[in-house]
Design a protein around this motif. Sequence first.
Motif, PDB file in Angstrom:
ATOM      1  N   GLY B  31       0.826  -1.205   0.000  1.00  0.00           N
ATOM      2  CA  GLY B  31       0.000   0.000   0.000  1.00  0.00           C
ATOM      3  C   GLY B  31       0.856   1.250   0.000  1.00  0.00           C
ATOM      4  N   ALA B  32       1.891   1.251   0.848  1.00  0.00           N
ATOM      5  CA  ALA B  32       2.767   2.420   0.939  1.00  0.00           C
ATOM      6  C   ALA B  32       3.484   2.653  -0.385  1.00  0.00           C
ATOM      7  N   ALA B  34       2.432   1.857  -3.387  1.00  0.00           N
ATOM      8  CA  ALA B  34       1.474   2.407  -4.353  1.00  0.00           C
ATOM      9  C   ALA B  34       1.207   3.881  -4.058  1.00  0.00           C
ATOM     10  N   VAL B  35       1.128   4.242  -2.770  1.00  0.00           N
ATOM     11  CA  VAL B  35       0.907   5.645  -2.392  1.00  0.00           C
ATOM     12  C   VAL B  35       2.080   6.496  -2.869  1.00  0.00           C
ATOM     13  N   GLY B  38       1.941   6.930  -6.562  1.00  0.00           N
ATOM     14  CA  GLY B  38       0.823   7.801  -6.927  1.00  0.00           C
ATOM     15  C   GLY B  38       1.090   9.260  -6.624  1.00  0.00           C
ATOM     16  N   MET B  39       1.876   9.525  -5.562  1.00  0.00           N
ATOM     17  CA  MET B  39       2.178  10.909  -5.203  1.00  0.00           C
ATOM     18  C   MET B  39       3.267  11.506  -6.093  1.00  0.00           C
ATOM     19  N   ALA B  47       4.009   8.246 -12.182  1.00  0.00           N
ATOM     20  CA  ALA B  47       2.687   8.444 -11.602  1.00  0.00           C
ATOM     21  C   ALA B  47       1.606   8.524 -12.675  1.00  0.00           C
ATOM     22  N   GLN B  48       1.958   8.980 -13.865  1.00  0.00           N
ATOM     23  CA  GLN B  48       0.951   9.144 -14.917  1.00  0.00           C
ATOM     24  C   GLN B  48       0.779   7.879 -15.761  1.00  0.00           C
ATOM     25  N   ARG B  49       1.616   6.859 -15.526  1.00  0.00           N
ATOM     26  CA  ARG B  49       1.486   5.621 -16.293  1.00  0.00           C
ATOM     27  C   ARG B  49       0.260   4.843 -15.818  1.00  0.00           C
ATOM     28  N   PRO B  50      -0.381   4.043 -16.720  1.00  0.00           N
ATOM     29  CA  PRO B  50      -1.502   3.209 -16.266  1.00  0.00           C
ATOM     30  C   PRO B  50      -1.026   2.165 -15.251  1.00  0.00           C
ATOM     31  N   VAL B  51      -1.975   1.711 -14.397  1.00  0.00           N
ATOM     32  CA  VAL B  51      -1.608   0.708 -13.378  1.00  0.00           C
ATOM     33  C   VAL B  51      -1.192  -0.593 -14.057  1.00  0.00           C
ATOM     34  N   ALA B  52      -2.021  -1.020 -15.050  1.00  0.00           N
ATOM     35  CA  ALA B  52      -1.615  -2.179 -15.854  1.00  0.00           C
ATOM     36  C   ALA B  52      -0.756  -1.634 -16.999  1.00  0.00           C
ATOM     37  N   LEU B  57       3.142  -5.427 -19.535  1.00  0.00           N
ATOM     38  CA  LEU B  57       2.325  -6.469 -20.166  1.00  0.00           C
ATOM     39  C   LEU B  57       3.010  -7.014 -21.410  1.00  0.00           C
ATOM     40  N   ARG B  61       4.106 -10.775 -22.364  1.00  0.00           N
ATOM     41  CA  ARG B  61       3.630 -11.433 -23.590  1.00  0.00           C
ATOM     42  C   ARG B  61       4.792 -12.025 -24.401  1.00  0.00           C
TER      43      ARG B  61
END
Lengths: 178, 197
Positions: B31-32, B34-35, B38-39, B47-52, B57, B61
């Motif tokens: 959690g920390a 990810a925080v 995100g900050m 921070a602006q990249r998608p989570v997936a 990916l 592949r």
Amino acid sequence: MRVLVRLLSCLLGLAIAAAGGLLATEVTWWWVQPGSPPLLVPWHEWLRLLGTVNWASLPVRITAWSVAAAGLLLVLFAAAARRRDVRLNAPAPEITVTTSPRSLARTVGNSVRAAEGVTGASVTASRRRVRVRATSALKTEDQLRPRLTELAREVVGALPLPHTPSVSVVVDSPRDRR
Amino acid sequence: MSKFSDAARARSYRLERGLTGTTGVLALLAGAAAVVVGMGLLGEFRAQRPVADPIALDFLRQYPEVTKGVAIALGVLLFVLGLRWAFRSLRVELRPDLVLDRTAGNGLRVVSGAVAEAVRSDAEGIDGVAKARVRLVGDEQHPALRIRLSLTDGAEVRAVWQELDKVLGNAKSCLGVAELPTAVHLELATVERQRVQ
């Protein structure tokens, strides 16, 4: 707290087993039948959704904070589930003797309440320390405290404790307020 | 205080506490992390990249067999460990019988309840003991006694000990065992119960 941790522990175990089982079955299904819809968990949909949100978006941040908070709670629960028994000196090497902090508090409380001039007392005790809070209608704190401290020390000293806990006494008396 | 008498104090919660605490620490760290991402503390770009993340990916592949194999192995491992963990948490303490003779074809055992009951009635005869609860814990290789004594107010702890030592000595000599690890828990200054007539 100990019962709660045992229950939590069992639920966490089941949750991890369920997650692992789903992961294995979904991936196996996807391997055997590529291109077919997922078996139980709509993970294609989830992956697409996760591709649209970034790390700074509100839902992701809320989830991150909640996961961290839940983790902290689990750590605190696990830390609080310890035994608080007070050890006593063992009479023989193959014997372990303990008593409860509550017992210690009760013993001290009984003798403090029986002392002259004390109208009531509450005692909390742990391995390290015994705190007495006595009330008195007739005597002031200065008159009563040395005697009660002595008494509480005596009671604690009569028990075969390996480390004598420190004793602190507070007397609450209306005569001190005048 | 020996290892076995110490273990006989209460059911061990080491596994439950350890695993719950470890899960908590892992969740807290995840959690920390990810925080922090995100900050934007690891860079605004991240921070602006998608989570997936498409980069991640695409990497997966490139090696589909390895990804699937690792995912299945991880899933099976988590399944097995999770179930074991859950069952261990639900497990109750054993009440082992006392095995006095282990020679083949010649087994002699005293059932757990009989030993406990004998020690209990002896312990309740001690002056100053209001109530005693006794059970055998541990396993057949290492049985141990757990005794919980409720003492009356004003009972002399040292005197109770001496008597209890005799009771335990009696039990050991009756059963013919050299040693019986014992955990004694004293509840001090309990009010003597009124018996119902």
